[in-house]
Design an enzyme around this catalytic site. Structure first.
Site, mmCIF file in Angstrom:
data_model
loop_
_atom_site.group_PDB
_atom_site.id
_atom_site.type_symbol
_atom_site.label_atom_id
_atom_site.label_comp_id
_atom_site.label_asym_id
_atom_site.label_seq_id
_atom_site.Cartn_x
_atom_site.Cartn_y
_atom_site.Cartn_z
ATOM 1 N N GLU A 1 1.996 -0.268 -4.802
ATOM 2 C CA GLU A 1 0.980 0.665 -5.315
ATOM 3 C C GLU A 1 1.744 2.026 -4.950
ATOM 4 O O GLU A 1 2.104 2.532 -3.899
ATOM 5 C CB GLU A 1 -0.070 0.860 -4.224
ATOM 6 C CG GLU A 1 -1.342 1.586 -4.710
ATOM 7 C CD GLU A 1 -2.048 2.111 -3.732
ATOM 8 O OE1 GLU A 1 -3.348 2.616 -4.064
ATOM 9 O OE2 GLU A 1 -1.803 2.188 -2.369
ATOM 10 N N ASP B 1 0.899 -1.181 0.089
ATOM 11 C CA ASP B 1 0.118 -0.049 0.018
ATOM 12 C C ASP B 1 0.833 1.349 -0.071
ATOM 13 O O ASP B 1 1.772 1.435 0.725
ATOM 14 C CB ASP B 1 -0.886 -0.099 1.270
ATOM 15 C CG ASP B 1 -1.992 0.928 1.180
ATOM 16 O OD1 ASP B 1 -2.928 0.928 0.412
ATOM 17 O OD2 ASP B 1 -1.817 1.819 2.277
HETATM 18 O O1 TEU Z 1 -4.580 4.037 -1.829
HETATM 19 C C1 TEU Z 1 -3.914 5.072 -1.751
HETATM 20 C C2 TEU Z 1 -4.861 5.925 -2.596
HETATM 21 O O2 TEU Z 1 -5.628 6.778 -1.761
HETATM 22 C C3 TEU Z 1 -5.050 5.968 -3.787
HETATM 23 O O3 TEU Z 1 -5.436 4.798 -4.303
HETATM 24 C C4 TEU Z 1 -6.284 6.709 -4.465
HETATM 25 O O4 TEU Z 1 -7.609 6.213 -4.320
HETATM 26 C C5 TEU Z 1 -5.991 6.873 -6.000
HETATM 27 O O5 TEU Z 1 -4.642 7.205 -6.120
HETATM 28 C C6 TEU Z 1 -6.917 7.651 -6.516
HETATM 29 O O6 TEU Z 1 -6.447 7.854 -7.989
HETATM 30 C C7 TEU Z 1 -4.480 2.897 -0.659
HETATM 31 C C8 TEU Z 1 -5.509 1.727 -0.514
HETATM 32 O O7 TEU Z 1 -5.730 1.459 -1.894
HETATM 33 C C9 TEU Z 1 -6.757 2.704 -0.050
HETATM 34 O O8 TEU Z 1 -8.064 1.933 0.026
HETATM 35 C C10 TEU Z 1 -6.592 3.027 1.318
HETATM 36 O O9 TEU Z 1 -7.679 4.080 1.855
HETATM 37 C C11 TEU Z 1 -5.258 4.224 1.181
HETATM 38 O O10 TEU Z 1 -4.199 3.538 0.481
HETATM 39 C C12 TEU Z 1 -4.824 4.597 2.741
HETATM 40 O O11 TEU Z 1 -4.262 3.273 3.199
#
Ligand code: TEU
Ligand code: CA
Length: 533
Positions: A270, A201
């Site tokens: 990610e 993450d």
């Molecule tokens: O996501 C990070 C995040 O906020 C992005 O995926 C965002 O939604 C995207 O860049 C929009 O284009 C991760 C997790 O996938 C998410 O569910 C969590 O809320 C976040 O981290 C915090 O841990």
């Protein structure tokens, strides 16, 4: 048999445990529910499952706020359930990838409870603490992604702590080697339990700017996420973290070195909020000592199916010096692709859905299929009173948040969609999704579900589609995407009509005729597979 490269070209199915299948009738999906449905997942022909977090958590961000990395939240089951899950998955030939949220913990994690006690305890600098400015205001102007300042005040310490997301998700101070060691120990716990890899993450948020410099102001208040005008006067990321901070890469290498001590394990990072967009993750995947691959955001942010858009995203990444790519159209954070690219007209057109499944799983890279994507589920509309996502609640009505892609999977046409025996579910079952339930699609040989199975089986027998090179062709129209994938002398011409009108064109001096929304695959000049035979 050892296969260190199994993840290259793999199809990885993402499960959001809360909404997959409820086994104990409390209206919330759980690990035993997933075990019940493993045969279903295996029947799709996917190679692995990415499980969104099921660790102990106060669930302020629905599991992305972890209070114990080494235990299962009672809501989802027990460690025993997890052991059964992985054993059964492995028997079925499916790998299991866990979602490790290492950038921050929950404020209920014992590490934070200890850290916040005073300024001198053993874990005093495990989180990012800083003194107030002389007027009592936060140390700098950093803004949290989920709204408001990145800083919250703690009376005991008389200091602020930093959080990129919710106030209840304090950021770990990853500059501290003891914190890195502690996080690596959590990874090791799961590696020893047999997991095949991790989704990391927000892996680019691990390191903050230790000088705590202010972020520059936003020049013009332009939309920042989801085409929503995000209410902050400052850029959010510039100095909070830097996409290639040398210390971050050093830590990434430590993670990789740990994985390399085991056979056949993988990591997919990610790399969110990446300003260079199309080249997402290159710094994090270059060479053989960083992450194996990074989750590319280009195709989950696009607003319509467009040949040039997809081609540009793949070519831009290929031109960066990044490692093996990973692609997705949908996940638990974004509007489901059927709606995002289908719009009102095509959301529920099965031909359109099948074309999308064929397209995603033909791209060069590892691909991620989000639960329900194989059914062609549209985005659900969740009324304000039922919204759960704190981000959605904060930005409503500008943006309804991430709940529309997180509603329970419809397994049957029953009142509770075969998801639960409870009278109510954590997020409502979406009426618009129910007609697309699994049982109904099982009975219909022309359904997206059957297509997913048939195509993934065909794909597996064509190595070019799994691991071949990719070369794009000019089609001179934005509704037709064409490329050739080649491996070991086998070349497959892949053509996708993203529009509903039939088309006749010449590609690579070969005449091609496509029906509306047809995905067509030709080997040696003749059609070998079509999504619309
Ligand atoms: O996501 C990070 C995040 O906020 C992005 O995926 C965002 O939604 C995207 O860049 C929009 O284009 C991760 C997790 O996938 C998410 O569910 C969590 O809320 C976040 O981290 C915090 O841990
Ligand atoms: Ca349950």
């Amino acid at each position: 048999m050892s296969n260190n490269n199994w993840w290259r070209g793999a199809v990885i199915y993402q499960i959001y445990p809360r909404s997959f299948k409820d086994s104990n009738n409390d209206g919330i999906g759980d690990l035993p529910g997933i075990i019940e449905k493993l045969d279903y997942v295996a029947s799709l022909g996917v190679d692995a499952i990415w499980l969104s977090p099921f660790f102990k958590s106060p669930m302020k961000d629905y599991g992305y706020d972890v209070s114990d990395y080494c235990d299962v939240d009672p809501m989802f089951g027990t460690l025993d359930d997890f052991d059964h899950l992985i054993k059964r998955a492995h028997e079925l030939g499916i790998k299991i990838i866990l979602d490790l949220v290492a950038s921050h913990t929950s404020d209920q994690h014992t590490w934070f409870l200890e850290s916040r006690e005073d300024r001198t305890n053993d874990k005093a600098d495990w989180y990012v603490w800083a003194d107030p400015k002389p007027d009592g205001s936060p140390p700098n102007n950093w803004q949290a992604f989920f709204g408001g300042p990145s800083w919250s005040y703690n009376v005991r310490r008389g200091q602020y702590y930093m959080h990129n997301f919710l106030e209840s998700q304090p950021d770990l101070n990853m500059h501290n080697p003891a914190v890195q060691d502690a996080i690596l120990a959590q990874f090791k716990f799961w590696l020893d339990r047999g997991v095949d890899g991790f989704r990391l993450d927000v892996a680019n948020c691990y390191m903050h700017d230790p000088l705590l410099r202010d972020n520059p102001p936003v020049d013009d208040p332009k939309p920042q996420f989801f085409n929503v005008d995000f209410p902050t006067p400052f850029t959010m990321q510039d100095h909070i973290y830097d996409f290639s901070r040398p210390e971050n890469i050093v830590f990434v290498k430590r993670i990789r070195a740990l994985l390399d001590q085991y056979d056949n394990r993988m990591s997919v990072a990610e790399i969110a909020f990446n300003k260079d967009g199309l080249g997402a993750g290159a710094d994090y995947t270059r060479g053989n000592d960083r992450f194996h691959t990074a989750y590319n955001f280009s195709l989950i942010s696009g607003q319509k199916a467009s040949a040039s858009y997809i081609r540009d995203a793949l070519e831009a990444y290929a031109a960066s010096d990044g490692g093996w790519p990973s692609w997705a159209f949908s996940n638990h954070d974004v509007v489901r692709v059927a709606t995002r690219w289908g719009g009102a007209e095509n959301t529920d057109n099965p031909a359109f859905i099948k074309m999308l499944i064929a397209l995603l799983t033909s791209l060069r890279g590892t691909v991620f299929l989000y639960q329900g994507e194989e059914l062609g589920l549209p985005e659900a509309t969740v009324p304000f009173e039922k919204l759960k996502d704190p981000w959605g609640v904060y930005l409503y009505p500008k943006w309804q948040g991430r709940d529309g892609c997180r509603t329970p999977i419809p397994w049957t046409n029953d009142a509770m969609a075969g998801f639960t025996g409870a009278a109510d579910t954590w997020l409502p079952i979406a009426d618009g999704q129910k007609p697309l339930n699994v049982a109904a699609q099982e009975k219909d040989p022309a359904s997206p579900l059957h297509f997913t199975r048939t195509f993934l089986r065909w794909r597996k027998n064509h190595a070019a589609l799994v691991s071949g090179t990719i070369t794009f062709h000019d089609t001179h129209r934005d509704d037709v995407l064409a490329f050739t994938r080649t491996h070991d002398g086998q070349a497959i011409l892949c053509v996708f009509n993203m529009g509903e009108e039939p088309v006749d064109l010449t590609i690579n001096s070969q005449p091609v005729t496509l029906q509306g929304f047809e995905a067509q695959f030709s080997v040696d000049g003749s059609v070998a597979f079509s999504s619309n035979p």
